[in-house]
Design an enzyme around this catalytic site. Structure first.
Site, PDB file in Angstrom:
ATOM      1  N   LYS A 285     -75.465 -49.074  57.157  1.00 53.24           N
ATOM      2  CA  LYS A 285     -73.480 -49.650  57.248  1.00 53.24           C
ATOM      3  C   LYS A 285     -72.407 -48.882  56.979  1.00 53.24           C
ATOM      4  O   LYS A 285     -72.549 -48.151  57.520  1.00 53.24           O
ATOM      5  CB  LYS A 285     -73.814 -49.604  55.091  1.00 53.24           C
ATOM      6  CG  LYS A 285     -74.917 -50.560  54.834  1.00 53.24           C
ATOM      7  CD  LYS A 285     -74.590 -50.541  53.384  1.00 53.24           C
ATOM      8  CE  LYS A 285     -74.275 -51.913  52.638  1.00 53.24           C
ATOM      9  NZ  LYS A 285     -74.072 -51.348  51.034  1.00 53.24           N
TER      10      LYS A 285
HETATM   11  C1  E4P Z   1     -74.283 -53.904  48.700  1.00 52.97           C
HETATM   12  O1  E4P Z   1     -74.404 -53.930  49.770  1.00 52.97           O
HETATM   13  C2  E4P Z   1     -73.309 -53.999  47.894  1.00 52.97           C
HETATM   14  O2  E4P Z   1     -72.804 -52.576  48.478  1.00 52.97           O
HETATM   15  C3  E4P Z   1     -73.419 -54.266  46.636  1.00 52.97           C
HETATM   16  O3  E4P Z   1     -73.068 -55.836  46.864  1.00 52.97           O
HETATM   17  C4  E4P Z   1     -71.784 -53.749  46.234  1.00 52.97           C
HETATM   18  O4  E4P Z   1     -71.799 -54.325  44.960  1.00 52.97           O
HETATM   19  P1  E4P Z   1     -70.462 -53.982  43.618  1.00 52.97           P
HETATM   20  O5  E4P Z   1     -69.733 -55.448  43.941  1.00 52.97           O
HETATM   21  O6  E4P Z   1     -70.991 -54.972  42.863  1.00 52.97           O
HETATM   22  O7  E4P Z   1     -70.356 -52.520  43.695  1.00 52.97           O
END
Ligand code: E4P
Length: 284
Positions: free
Chosen positions: A108
């Site tokens: 990521k």
């Molecule tokens: C996933 O890859 C993201 O980092 C995650 O879904 C973020 O979610 P949040 O907005 O609940 O922190």
């Protein structure tokens, strides 16, 4: 068991391998898992602890390896540390290190100038990537352009629907717009609906043709308890108060640098991930 007519792949959003186990138990399948620095910081084995910079990486490695052990056929997203000053080269170096931990990693990178530069080089170096903190269609166009040439399955894009809902915008509209825009492309980027907060987000992501979605354990358990619906239920319909996000005509064949990728939620999200990670590290 996976519903027969379900095409969207279902990921767990968690930094805790114990939740992977629970997710598998609840759904009887899982196609992958996404982690991020805040989620890893919430892992019960890390809560309230301080690590050295080397130890925290060892901890992340052990988490990711355990998740990968549970999901050998799936994809496991591992996020680089980045703040507003982290150069692309540093992100790429981390990405290469993380990709050596497990054979099924998607790295990521944040959807910022430096993150896109890192991703562009990463796909040339045969790394799989997941572009995170996406809040606009222009960012999605930039991801497409920066990773052109990568093969299908190697590039995910993670638009954060829940965080857009939080500021009164209809996050699911962004999914709809990106899916629509990518129909004009070569299909090399897969849409991963992230920041999922409800069964309604799940059913809408499926209905819109999102390739993948990632949801916290609680939401996946709720979905399983409801019989894993793949169609919108009446009670799941988004409140009308959310402001629609309009479709933009964008030319995917432009260089990625031509798109306006600035978004305040990307900057805010980057800072929060960095803060949560730094909080795990003992300051000298
Ligand atoms: C996933 O890859 C993201 O980092 C995650 O879904 C973020 O979610 P949040 O907005 O609940 O922190």
């Amino acid at each position: 068991m996976r519903p027969e007519n379900l095409k969207t792949r279902i990921f767990l959003d968690s930094g805790d391998p114990d939740e992977t186990r629970q997710g598998l138990e609840a759904l009887k399948f899982l196609d992958g898992q996404t982690t991020n620095p805040s989620l890893v910081a919430k892992n019960p084995a890390a809560a309230g602890k301080k690590f050295s910079a080397a130890e925290v990486l060892n901890f992340y490695e052990s988490v990711v390896k355990e998740v990968s052990f549970y999901l050998p056929q799936g994809s496991v997203s591992v996020e680089v540390y980045a703040d507003q000053d982290t150069p692309a080269e540093e992100m790429l170096e981390q990405g290469k290190q993380f990709a050596s931990w497990i054979s099924n990693a998607h790295i990521k990178f944040p959807t910022t100038q430096e993150g896109l530069k890192a991703a562009q080089q990463a796909v040339r170096d045969d790394l799989r990537v997941n572009m995170t903190l996406v809040f606009s269609q222009e960012q999605a166009a930039a991801v497409y352009a920066a990773t052109k040439g990568a093969k299908k399955g190697d590039v995910f894009i993670s638009p954060f629907v829940g965080r857009l809902d939080d500021i009164g915008q209809n996050g699911m509209d962004l999914i709809k717009n990106i899916v629509e825009m990518y129909k004009n492309g070569d299909g090399h980027v897969e849409v991963l609906t992230a920041s999922v907060r409800s069964i309604g987000h799940i059913t809408q992501a499926i209905a819109l043709g999102s390739d993948i979605l990632t949801a916290p354990l609680k939401v996946l358990k709720d979905w399983a308890a409801a019989g894993m619906p793949v169609k919108d239920q009446q009670q799941d319909v988004q409140p009308l108060a959310l402001k629609p996000i309009l479709y933009q005509q964008l030319d995917l064949n432009q260089p990625w640098q031509n798109f306006n990728i600035q978004h305040e939620l990307t900057d805010k999200g980057l800072a929060k991930f960095a803060q949560d990670w730094n909080n795990l590290i003992e300051q000298a």
